[in-house]
Design a protein around this motif. Sequence first.
Motif, mmCIF file in Angstrom:
data_model
loop_
_atom_site.group_PDB
_atom_site.id
_atom_site.type_symbol
_atom_site.label_atom_id
_atom_site.label_comp_id
_atom_site.label_asym_id
_atom_site.label_seq_id
_atom_site.Cartn_x
_atom_site.Cartn_y
_atom_site.Cartn_z
ATOM 1 N N ARG A 165 -14.365 -2.410 24.769
ATOM 2 C CA ARG A 165 -13.024 -1.864 24.571
ATOM 3 C C ARG A 165 -13.021 -1.100 23.255
ATOM 4 O O ARG A 165 -13.454 -1.625 22.229
ATOM 5 C CB ARG A 165 -11.973 -2.966 24.535
ATOM 6 C CG ARG A 165 -10.550 -2.442 24.328
ATOM 7 C CD ARG A 165 -9.536 -3.573 24.161
ATOM 8 N NE ARG A 165 -9.391 -4.350 25.382
ATOM 9 C CZ ARG A 165 -9.794 -5.589 25.553
ATOM 10 N NH1 ARG A 165 -10.397 -6.201 24.539
ATOM 11 N NH2 ARG A 165 -9.616 -6.238 26.683
ATOM 12 N N THR A 180 -6.593 3.451 24.588
ATOM 13 C CA THR A 180 -7.448 2.269 24.578
ATOM 14 C C THR A 180 -8.310 2.313 25.821
ATOM 15 O O THR A 180 -7.799 2.242 26.941
ATOM 16 C CB THR A 180 -6.620 0.977 24.551
ATOM 17 O OG1 THR A 180 -5.775 0.983 23.400
ATOM 18 C CG2 THR A 180 -7.523 -0.240 24.499
ATOM 19 N N ARG A 183 -10.956 2.413 20.962
ATOM 20 C CA ARG A 183 -9.784 3.284 20.900
ATOM 21 C C ARG A 183 -10.162 4.681 20.452
ATOM 22 O O ARG A 183 -11.062 4.854 19.630
ATOM 23 C CB ARG A 183 -8.732 2.706 19.942
ATOM 24 C CG ARG A 183 -8.031 1.483 20.496
ATOM 25 C CD ARG A 183 -6.924 1.023 19.581
ATOM 26 N NE ARG A 183 -6.129 -0.023 20.218
ATOM 27 C CZ ARG A 183 -5.084 -0.600 19.667
ATOM 28 N NH1 ARG A 183 -4.686 -0.227 18.464
ATOM 29 N NH2 ARG A 183 -4.417 -1.536 20.306
#
Length: 325
Positions: free
Chosen positions: A257, A269, A259
């Motif tokens: 994950r 995101t 951004r």
Amino acid sequence: MSTKRTYKGLLVSLGLLPLLITLVGLHFFPATLMLGIGLGIGITAILLNIIYLKDINFFLLVGSISIGLYFLFRLFTGYEYIPDKCNTPVLELLMFTFCFIYLTLPEYYRKFHMAIHLRSKRNYTLEAGIIVVLSAIHLIILAILQEQNLLDNPRVFLVAVYLVPILIYLFCITVNIIGINMAAREEGFYNIIRIAPLWNGKIYLCPHTDVNNWKTVWDVPVEEWLEDPFRNMEHYSTLLGRKIVRKGSMTPRFILRYRQSPAPHSLQTVHLYILPLKTEQELSLKKGRFFDFEELRTGEILLSDFLQEELEHLDLAASMWKEFY
């Protein structure tokens, strides 16, 4: 205070659900039984909160304490001191008290979290303030109605005593939902799900046309942009994965994950998943092909900006999956 500082994608007022269930159930079941059921639901939810979120929702905690205190009082005194028709106002008064304490002494709640080795970054101020203001007004009105003997009317009693507290807590949940959506729009927030099929140490990519220079850019075959902050990423990625593989294949595995901020007022995101394949034939796509990672590193193949940032992680995941699974 801006909405994006107040809310961070968290539906904190859902902690009121055990209390709401209890308030509704009190109209259909014996008070002691329903309070016991509500307490059981609250304790279970608190344990799940601690195990999975490493946090304790404030409304869940004080709602369960309120139910528990009243349950013990009912258990040992019955209806000797508080009539059956006062169940809802008593719970409302307890919630009002705890929310008022939170607004005036919030540092004690943070100290409580630290004492049990949990750290909470959630903000309950707005909803707690709503409960304090509306419950105070409601309890004062109840006292006036009681003084004027207006609660003897069954319809007035039903609305004033039973319905209003439930509406107050439902209003808190509604305000929380609206606030999160406002924060998402204020941040320009997007969730992006990307799924990369892997087989035998290779990655499957599809060609896309770059609208800026009209060149062919290669990227993962599945990319979905989501604006809904409540979307369950794991569940939705599984649904997306089923669309590109045959029945019985593996489901996507989350690996990364990160951004990206492509514009001053937007935030992306990215949730990256791999889709391991046992055989090449499991994949139902036909527009792309499998690549060796060494081939992608030569620079001869134009990759998307996302894929360039993810390439090392995908290469490591593909190597580990090939070697160990």
